[in-house]
Design a protein around this motif. Sequence first.
Motif, short mmCIF file in Angstrom:
data_model
loop_
_atom_site.label_atom_id
_atom_site.label_comp_id
_atom_site.label_asym_id
_atom_site.label_seq_id
_atom_site.Cartn_x
_atom_site.Cartn_y
_atom_site.Cartn_z
N GLY A 1 -28.91 24.19 4.88
CA GLY A 1 -29.72 24.95 6.13
C GLY A 1 -29.09 23.85 7.25
O GLY A 1 -29.33 22.63 7.33
N ILE B 1 -31.73 22.94 11.42
CA ILE B 1 -33.19 22.85 11.18
C ILE B 1 -33.78 22.09 12.26
O ILE B 1 -33.28 21.11 12.48
CB ILE B 1 -33.55 22.78 9.68
CG1 ILE B 1 -32.69 21.39 9.25
CG2 ILE B 1 -33.09 23.85 8.86
CD1 ILE B 1 -32.78 21.00 8.00
N CYS C 1 -34.38 30.48 1.39
CA CYS C 1 -34.13 31.05 2.68
C CYS C 1 -34.99 31.15 3.97
O CYS C 1 -35.02 30.71 5.11
CB CYS C 1 -33.38 32.44 2.52
SG CYS C 1 -31.91 32.40 1.61
N THR C 2 -36.37 31.67 3.38
CA THR C 2 -37.55 31.46 4.44
C THR C 2 -37.65 30.30 4.90
O THR C 2 -38.19 30.12 5.90
CB THR C 2 -38.47 32.40 3.53
OG1 THR C 2 -38.21 33.68 2.96
CG2 THR C 2 -39.76 32.44 4.40
N LYS D 1 -35.17 29.52 7.27
CA LYS D 1 -35.23 30.21 8.83
C LYS D 1 -36.44 29.91 9.56
O LYS D 1 -36.56 30.12 10.58
CB LYS D 1 -35.14 31.55 8.40
CG LYS D 1 -33.93 32.07 7.79
CD LYS D 1 -33.68 33.60 7.47
CE LYS D 1 -32.12 33.88 7.15
NZ LYS D 1 -31.09 33.73 8.39
N GLU D 2 -37.63 29.76 8.87
CA GLU D 2 -38.93 29.45 9.62
C GLU D 2 -38.70 27.98 10.32
O GLU D 2 -39.60 27.74 11.39
CB GLU D 2 -39.91 29.36 8.75
CG GLU D 2 -40.45 30.86 8.32
CD GLU D 2 -41.60 30.67 7.18
OE1 GLU D 2 -42.08 29.87 6.68
OE2 GLU D 2 -41.97 31.94 6.96
N GLY E 1 -36.05 27.21 11.70
CA GLY E 1 -35.06 27.52 13.05
C GLY E 1 -33.61 27.31 12.39
O GLY E 1 -32.71 27.34 13.30
N ASN F 1 -29.99 27.79 9.72
CA ASN F 1 -29.36 28.87 9.55
C ASN F 1 -28.85 28.77 7.82
O ASN F 1 -28.50 27.82 7.46
CB ASN F 1 -27.79 28.83 10.24
CG ASN F 1 -27.99 29.18 11.55
OD1 ASN F 1 -27.83 30.41 11.95
ND2 ASN F 1 -28.24 28.57 12.35
N VAL F 2 -28.71 29.91 6.98
CA VAL F 2 -28.75 29.62 5.56
C VAL F 2 -27.16 29.74 5.17
O VAL F 2 -26.56 30.73 5.61
CB VAL F 2 -29.38 30.75 4.85
CG1 VAL F 2 -29.22 30.72 3.40
CG2 VAL F 2 -30.97 30.68 5.27
N CYS G 1 -30.18 37.55 3.72
CA CYS G 1 -30.68 36.57 4.45
C CYS G 1 -29.50 35.38 4.53
O CYS G 1 -29.64 34.42 5.28
CB CYS G 1 -31.78 35.84 3.73
SG CYS G 1 -31.37 35.28 2.17
N ASP H 1 -26.47 33.44 6.22
CA ASP H 1 -25.82 33.21 7.60
C ASP H 1 -24.37 32.87 7.43
O ASP H 1 -23.57 32.92 8.29
CB ASP H 1 -26.59 32.38 8.49
CG ASP H 1 -28.16 32.81 8.66
OD1 ASP H 1 -28.30 34.12 9.10
OD2 ASP H 1 -29.05 32.07 8.41
#
Length: 290
Positions: free
Chosen positions: A77, A80, A179-180, A183-184, A186, A188-189, A213, A215
């Motif tokens: 991630g 973040i 992934c959720t 993303k929550e 902020g 990138n996956v 999902c 990125d």
Amino acid sequence: MKADFHMHSCFSDGSETIMQIFFIAKERGLKAAAITDHDTILGMKEEEKASKKYCIPYIPAAEFTAAEKRMKFHVLGYGIDPENPELLRYSNCFLEQMNERSRLQIRKMQRDGIEIEEKEFFEKAGGGPLYRAKLLGVLADHGILKREEIMESLHSYFGKGAPYEEEDRFHYRSFYEVCTMIKEAGGNVVLAHPGKIKRKDVQLYHALLREECLDGVEVYHHDNPEDVRAELLAVAGDRHLMVTGGSDYHGIYMKKPVLPGAEELPEEMAEGLKHLLSGKRTNSFDSTFV
């Protein structure tokens, strides 16, 4: 480009502090960095301090463990939020459960006559979870095994049927759940070292590369052979995904130790990542980064 976007500190399963890693990065001429500690963001305040001290911009990042079809793999991630409440809760829960497993392993060692206090083991953790390699690092400090034998001894000490085997009871999330969470916060996956996944389960590998999902993909990693790198670059081009890479530095806790910046990254990677950097020192940095 001299940069490294995949490194691990003592806040997870690396042997060096974040400050030590940035010192080495500065010595090696790195222009940007990312500490991607496993399943934790607890070292990010230290990373901010190190970035300022050594004038090396960084991407706030972490590497999370996902579980699918009874197989674990890793998801990076990038970008973040270091203050995200869910990531902080997740990180602290992971720290607590990993350390509880380690306490059980230490007690087994002590019952076997290894007379080392629990406190000394946890001092080795450096603020992060007490991973198995760190436990063996303490044994190496006491001459029970050689430092260069740490990684090859993991299975004989902690593997299936080994004397200090202890189940990892932490509940790892599914790929979608990871992934959720990213993303929550902020972020990138990015799929970490996909070559590893392909070797273990080629169907899962192709399924993950099709996930909406996603990125980005980590192309430049020592576990990706040339054919996999070419395949990943083609997928990234077709889907307009970010491309990342790095050394996967762990200090001495690597079977084949490398230094930060050991993975050569192409210049064109920079354009897709520079917007994620924190701690830029001057406006002129952009011209040196690309």
